[in-house]
Design a protein around this motif. Structure first.
Motif, PDB file in Angstrom:
ATOM      1  N   TYR A  35     -13.183 -19.407  30.059  1.00 54.58           N
ATOM      2  CA  TYR A  35     -13.713 -20.208  31.460  1.00 54.58           C
ATOM      3  C   TYR A  35     -13.076 -21.295  31.330  1.00 54.58           C
ATOM      4  O   TYR A  35     -13.401 -22.306  31.785  1.00 54.58           O
ATOM      5  N   GLN A  36     -11.659 -21.314  30.548  1.00 53.80           N
ATOM      6  CA  GLN A  36     -10.950 -22.662  30.423  1.00 53.80           C
ATOM      7  C   GLN A  36      -9.579 -22.236  30.704  1.00 53.80           C
ATOM      8  O   GLN A  36      -9.069 -21.338  30.297  1.00 53.80           O
ATOM      9  N   PHE A  37      -8.796 -23.010  31.470  1.00 53.74           N
ATOM     10  CA  PHE A  37      -7.754 -22.764  32.195  1.00 53.74           C
ATOM     11  C   PHE A  37      -6.977 -24.255  31.881  1.00 53.74           C
ATOM     12  O   PHE A  37      -7.438 -25.289  31.840  1.00 53.74           O
ATOM     13  N   ARG A  38      -5.686 -24.205  32.199  1.00 52.97           N
ATOM     14  CA  ARG A  38      -4.985 -25.687  32.034  1.00 52.97           C
ATOM     15  C   ARG A  38      -3.673 -25.716  33.178  1.00 52.97           C
ATOM     16  O   ARG A  38      -2.908 -24.321  33.490  1.00 52.97           O
ATOM     17  N   LEU A  58      -6.187 -20.142  41.238  1.00 59.93           N
ATOM     18  CA  LEU A  58      -7.779 -20.612  41.160  1.00 59.93           C
ATOM     19  C   LEU A  58      -8.340 -19.695  42.073  1.00 59.93           C
ATOM     20  O   LEU A  58      -9.716 -19.244  41.856  1.00 59.93           O
ATOM     21  N   ARG A  59      -7.812 -19.051  43.179  1.00 58.71           N
ATOM     22  CA  ARG A  59      -8.313 -18.283  44.096  1.00 58.71           C
ATOM     23  C   ARG A  59      -9.137 -17.004  43.429  1.00 58.71           C
ATOM     24  O   ARG A  59     -10.243 -16.711  43.662  1.00 58.71           O
ATOM     25  N   GLU A  60      -8.145 -16.485  42.816  1.00 57.46           N
ATOM     26  CA  GLU A  60      -8.414 -15.172  42.100  1.00 57.46           C
ATOM     27  C   GLU A  60      -9.624 -15.511  41.050  1.00 57.46           C
ATOM     28  O   GLU A  60     -10.482 -14.614  40.755  1.00 57.46           O
ATOM     29  N   ILE A  61      -9.548 -16.698  40.276  1.00 58.88           N
ATOM     30  CA  ILE A  61     -10.545 -17.031  39.225  1.00 58.88           C
ATOM     31  C   ILE A  61     -11.873 -17.206  40.092  1.00 58.88           C
ATOM     32  O   ILE A  61     -13.105 -16.514  39.642  1.00 58.88           O
ATOM     33  N   ALA A  62     -11.808 -17.830  41.233  1.00 59.15           N
ATOM     34  CA  ALA A  62     -13.062 -18.081  42.033  1.00 59.15           C
ATOM     35  C   ALA A  62     -13.582 -16.799  42.794  1.00 59.15           C
ATOM     36  O   ALA A  62     -14.912 -16.669  42.659  1.00 59.15           O
ATOM     37  N   GLU A  63     -12.802 -15.913  42.947  1.00 56.27           N
ATOM     38  CA  GLU A  63     -13.366 -14.665  43.656  1.00 56.27           C
ATOM     39  C   GLU A  63     -14.007 -13.730  42.648  1.00 56.27           C
ATOM     40  O   GLU A  63     -14.841 -12.879  43.159  1.00 56.27           O
ATOM     41  N   LYS A  64     -13.725 -13.867  41.490  1.00 54.09           N
ATOM     42  CA  LYS A  64     -14.488 -13.141  40.513  1.00 54.09           C
ATOM     43  C   LYS A  64     -16.022 -13.773  40.260  1.00 54.09           C
ATOM     44  O   LYS A  64     -16.723 -12.905  39.507  1.00 54.09           O
ATOM     45  N   GLU A 109     -25.169 -26.521  32.994  1.00 48.08           N
ATOM     46  CA  GLU A 109     -25.297 -25.218  32.587  1.00 48.08           C
ATOM     47  C   GLU A 109     -26.639 -24.789  32.454  1.00 48.08           C
ATOM     48  O   GLU A 109     -27.243 -23.852  32.970  1.00 48.08           O
ATOM     49  N   LYS A 110     -27.676 -25.673  31.737  1.00 49.76           N
ATOM     50  CA  LYS A 110     -28.890 -25.350  31.601  1.00 49.76           C
ATOM     51  C   LYS A 110     -29.691 -25.584  32.577  1.00 49.76           C
ATOM     52  O   LYS A 110     -30.721 -24.706  33.162  1.00 49.76           O
ATOM     53  N   LEU A 111     -29.404 -26.678  33.642  1.00 47.30           N
ATOM     54  CA  LEU A 111     -30.093 -26.774  34.824  1.00 47.30           C
ATOM     55  C   LEU A 111     -29.679 -25.873  36.051  1.00 47.30           C
ATOM     56  O   LEU A 111     -30.625 -25.845  36.901  1.00 47.30           O
ATOM     57  N   ASN A 112     -28.541 -25.407  35.995  1.00 49.69           N
ATOM     58  CA  ASN A 112     -28.105 -24.591  37.227  1.00 49.69           C
ATOM     59  C   ASN A 112     -27.405 -23.405  36.522  1.00 49.69           C
ATOM     60  O   ASN A 112     -26.329 -22.953  36.519  1.00 49.69           O
ATOM     61  N   PRO A 113     -28.283 -22.476  36.137  1.00 48.51           N
ATOM     62  CA  PRO A 113     -27.793 -21.136  35.457  1.00 48.51           C
ATOM     63  C   PRO A 113     -27.027 -20.209  36.487  1.00 48.51           C
ATOM     64  O   PRO A 113     -26.339 -19.400  35.901  1.00 48.51           O
ATOM     65  N   GLN A 114     -27.269 -20.356  37.783  1.00 50.57           N
ATOM     66  CA  GLN A 114     -26.823 -19.595  38.692  1.00 50.57           C
ATOM     67  C   GLN A 114     -25.287 -19.915  38.706  1.00 50.57           C
ATOM     68  O   GLN A 114     -24.627 -18.922  39.569  1.00 50.57           O
ATOM     69  N   TYR A 115     -24.907 -20.793  38.361  1.00 56.28           N
ATOM     70  CA  TYR A 115     -23.386 -21.289  38.378  1.00 56.28           C
ATOM     71  C   TYR A 115     -22.609 -20.874  37.026  1.00 56.28           C
ATOM     72  O   TYR A 115     -23.263 -21.210  35.929  1.00 56.28           O
ATOM     73  N   THR A 116     -21.264 -20.375  37.562  1.00 54.93           N
ATOM     74  CA  THR A 116     -20.559 -20.307  36.128  1.00 54.93           C
ATOM     75  C   THR A 116     -19.673 -21.621  36.242  1.00 54.93           C
ATOM     76  O   THR A 116     -18.984 -21.889  37.298  1.00 54.93           O
ATOM     77  N   PHE A 117     -19.540 -22.384  35.417  1.00 52.06           N
ATOM     78  CA  PHE A 117     -18.686 -23.706  35.159  1.00 52.06           C
ATOM     79  C   PHE A 117     -17.266 -23.274  34.410  1.00 52.06           C
ATOM     80  O   PHE A 117     -17.280 -22.443  33.491  1.00 52.06           O
ATOM     81  N   ILE A 118     -15.990 -23.830  35.161  1.00 52.30           N
ATOM     82  CA  ILE A 118     -14.779 -23.427  34.845  1.00 52.30           C
ATOM     83  C   ILE A 118     -14.146 -24.581  34.844  1.00 52.30           C
ATOM     84  O   ILE A 118     -14.009 -25.460  35.744  1.00 52.30           O
ATOM     85  N   GLY A 119     -13.574 -24.905  33.491  1.00 54.25           N
ATOM     86  CA  GLY A 119     -12.871 -26.179  33.251  1.00 54.25           C
ATOM     87  C   GLY A 119     -11.267 -25.917  33.570  1.00 54.25           C
ATOM     88  O   GLY A 119     -10.822 -25.036  33.277  1.00 54.25           O
ATOM     89  N   ILE A 120     -10.918 -26.990  33.970  1.00 49.31           N
ATOM     90  CA  ILE A 120      -9.162 -27.116  34.163  1.00 49.31           C
ATOM     91  C   ILE A 120      -8.767 -28.283  33.616  1.00 49.31           C
ATOM     92  O   ILE A 120      -9.147 -29.361  33.851  1.00 49.31           O
ATOM     93  N   LEU A 147      -1.682 -21.993  40.822  1.00 51.21           N
ATOM     94  CA  LEU A 147      -1.605 -21.406  39.598  1.00 51.21           C
ATOM     95  C   LEU A 147      -1.994 -22.246  38.456  1.00 51.21           C
ATOM     96  O   LEU A 147      -1.497 -23.407  38.290  1.00 51.21           O
ATOM     97  N   VAL A 148      -2.552 -21.524  37.519  1.00 50.35           N
ATOM     98  CA  VAL A 148      -3.142 -22.374  36.138  1.00 50.35           C
ATOM     99  C   VAL A 148      -2.743 -21.074  35.127  1.00 50.35           C
ATOM    100  O   VAL A 148      -2.501 -19.979  35.416  1.00 50.35           O
ATOM    101  N   TYR A 149      -2.794 -21.836  33.887  1.00 44.64           N
ATOM    102  CA  TYR A 149      -2.655 -20.739  32.733  1.00 44.64           C
ATOM    103  C   TYR A 149      -3.987 -20.469  32.081  1.00 44.64           C
ATOM    104  O   TYR A 149      -4.901 -21.283  31.792  1.00 44.64           O
ATOM    105  N   ASP A 150      -4.016 -19.121  31.841  1.00 43.05           N
ATOM    106  CA  ASP A 150      -5.257 -18.773  30.941  1.00 43.05           C
ATOM    107  C   ASP A 150      -4.908 -19.332  29.166  1.00 43.05           C
ATOM    108  O   ASP A 150      -3.716 -19.510  28.892  1.00 43.05           O
ATOM    109  N   ASN A 151      -6.008 -18.866  28.322  1.00 49.60           N
ATOM    110  CA  ASN A 151      -5.638 -19.207  27.061  1.00 49.60           C
ATOM    111  C   ASN A 151      -4.554 -18.367  26.374  1.00 49.60           C
ATOM    112  O   ASN A 151      -3.928 -18.630  25.365  1.00 49.60           O
ATOM    113  N   GLY A 152      -4.227 -17.149  27.268  1.00 50.12           N
ATOM    114  CA  GLY A 152      -2.890 -16.361  26.653  1.00 50.12           C
ATOM    115  C   GLY A 152      -1.421 -16.746  27.255  1.00 50.12           C
ATOM    116  O   GLY A 152      -0.672 -16.167  27.242  1.00 50.12           O
ATOM    117  N   GLU A 153      -1.764 -17.988  28.142  1.00 45.19           N
ATOM    118  CA  GLU A 153      -0.521 -18.274  28.621  1.00 45.19           C
ATOM    119  C   GLU A 153       0.065 -17.405  29.866  1.00 45.19           C
ATOM    120  O   GLU A 153       1.092 -17.399  30.270  1.00 45.19           O
TER     121      GLU A 153
END
Length: 463
Positions: free
Chosen positions: A422-425, A355-361, A389-400, A344-350
């Motif tokens: 796309y930022q979590f902590r 991470l599995r749920e994030i990845a499955e989206k 992100e510019k070189l690989n637009p097919q990927y969504t980059f997600i920061g932890i 489990l991680v937190y989103d911007n709204g706490e």
């Protein structure tokens, strides 16, 4: 560190008022921390917490011990730590700025002399590593001469200090040990450095005296079990012994030794078992081998299982066993085509989200990691992600983010114009580290429709 600075350092000690006699059995340790990254300073002896203090509103702390065993301690101000040598009667003060933790650290008060010496030794040896490495193209005798000269220079400084300032015998021994084992480590590394810089397929031929210091090495110095230079020497030394043993008795060829990670690390386990009897040192060395193998080798499940079996055979009652088992479970769960763990991680709204749920989206995702306390790394990683992100637009980059307080984290996201969706902590990096097998913050995890593609990607080498 150049010689003029070294001699300025000597003179600073010669002119100091360090001959004050210590009368009280008490130890006072206090100081000021600028730009604190934690609310606490924690004092340790080996792995045991001795005491802690919460910073005051003006960022000061104080710890008073009624008595303390003379020796090496370390203080921790998350995420940094540094060593401190304490004796009864010390009244030691520190001042540091977390933005330049080690370089800004200054000791003052009773006990400052040995601590400033050990700190200066640490800083100067860190500084000289590129120079030492540049010597590795030399032949063995020339390299040994360079190392012996540097070691003697440090020893001379210690001799001058111990004559001008009343240091205890234990303090002098600790300082000399720091000098000796640091330079012994360079000699252990030399054959492999030389092979690398020369481009050779074999290590250089060493004369019989190159490792003459080894006859004085004691593998079971409990009082040095957590000593930086002694421990680093032992790790490098066992790497060397395992390699040479394999070269003489096993595969024989360099590429075979390097490629067969399972065999090489099994060999290290056997050597440690045969030479080390100290429980603490054995535990720490076995842990080091296991961590390296599990986190960095990325071997097959079958080989990993065999390694863990050997680890239990040699170190079944290891005090770090729960940590090793946690990482082993993480490695098994991070294999290709498995679902990302439900950590489990937190989103911007706490709000908590796995991470599995994030990845499955996301059809294709790359998870990357950063910390608010490592500012340069943060700048570098964000720059790299923007490039990817510019070189690989097919990927969504997600920061932890790892263990940054919520308000500071949110401020960093806004200041750096990062996409909040796309930022979590996490506020439990230890759990995240073991579950996802994080060996360093350049790690990336690539997923496709929630399934792991590569759990050990590197943001600078895998794309």
């Amino acid at each position: 560190m150049n010689k003029p600075l070294l001699y300025v350092f000597i003179l600073a000690f010669v002119t100091s008022c360090g001959t004050e006699i210590k009368k009280s059995p008490n130890v006072f340790f206090a100081g000021e921390i600028l730009n604190p990254t934690s609310e606490y300073v924690v004092l340790y002896k080996d792995e045991v917490v001795i005491d802690s203090a919460k910073l005051t509103d003006d960022n000061r702390f104080s710890i008073q011990l009624k008595s303390a065993a003379e020796g090496l301690y370390h203080f921790d101000h998350q995420p940094e730590l540094q060593y401190v040598y304490l004796e009864q009667g010390d009244s030691l003060m520190i001042r540091l700025n977390t933005e330049d933790f080690d370089e800004s650290l200054i000791f003052s008060g009773r006990g400052k002399e040995i601590n400033n010496f050990l700190l200066e030794l640490f800083l100067s040896t860190e500084e000289e590593i590129p120079t030492i490495y540049s010597y590795s193209h030399l032949d063995p005798s020339a390299f040994a001469h360079k190392i012996d000269s540097l070691r003697q220079l440090r020893t001379t400084i210690l001799d001058v200090l111990s004559k001008e300032v009343k240091l205890s015998d234990n303090a002098v021994t600790m300082a000399q040990t720091s000098i000796d084992y640091n330079y012994y480590t360079y000699k252990e590394k030399y054959p492999f450095w030389n092979r690398r810089v020369s481009g050779s397929n074999s290590i250089p031929k060493l004369d019989k005296d190159f490792y003459s210091y080894r006859k004085n090495v004691d593998y079971n110095l409990d009082e040095l079990a957590y000593h930086r230079y002694y421990y680093n020497f032992l790790k490098t030394h066992f790497d060397n012994l395992a390699y040479m043993g394999c070269a003489d008795n096993c595969q024989g060829q360099h590429f075979e030794i390097v490629e067969d990670k399972l065999h090489f690390n099994q060999h290290k386990l056997k050597l440690i078992d045969s030479l080390v009897t100290s429980k603490s040192i054995r535990d720490n060395l076995f842990r080091s081998v296991a961590l390296y193998y599990l986190i960095n080798v990325h071997d097959t499940e079958e080989n990993i299982k065999e390694f863990i079996s050997d680890f239990h055979k040699y170190s079944s009652n290891n005090k770090h066993i729960s940590e090793i088992e946690a990482i082993y479970e993480g490695v098994k769960n991070m294999q290709p085509n498995k679902k990302l763990p439900q950590v489990l991680v937190y989103d911007n709204g706490e709000n908590k989200i796995s991470l599995r749920e994030i990845a499955e989206k996301e059809e294709n995702a790359v998870f990357y990691f950063w910390s608010g306390t490592q500012k340069q790394h943060f700048k570098n990683i964000i720059k790299r992600v923007n490039e990817l992100e510019k070189l690989n637009p097919q990927y969504t980059f997600i920061g932890i983010n790892c263990n940054t307080e919520m308000m500071r984290w949110q401020s960093m996201l806004i200041t750096n114009n990062l996409d909040l969706d796309y930022q979590f902590r996490t506020d439990d990096f230890e759990n995240l580290k073991y579950t996802l097998v994080i060996g360093g913050l350049n790690k990336g995890i690539i997923t496709k429709n929630g399934l792991i593609v590569d759990a050990y990607a590197d943001l600078y080498r895998s794309f």
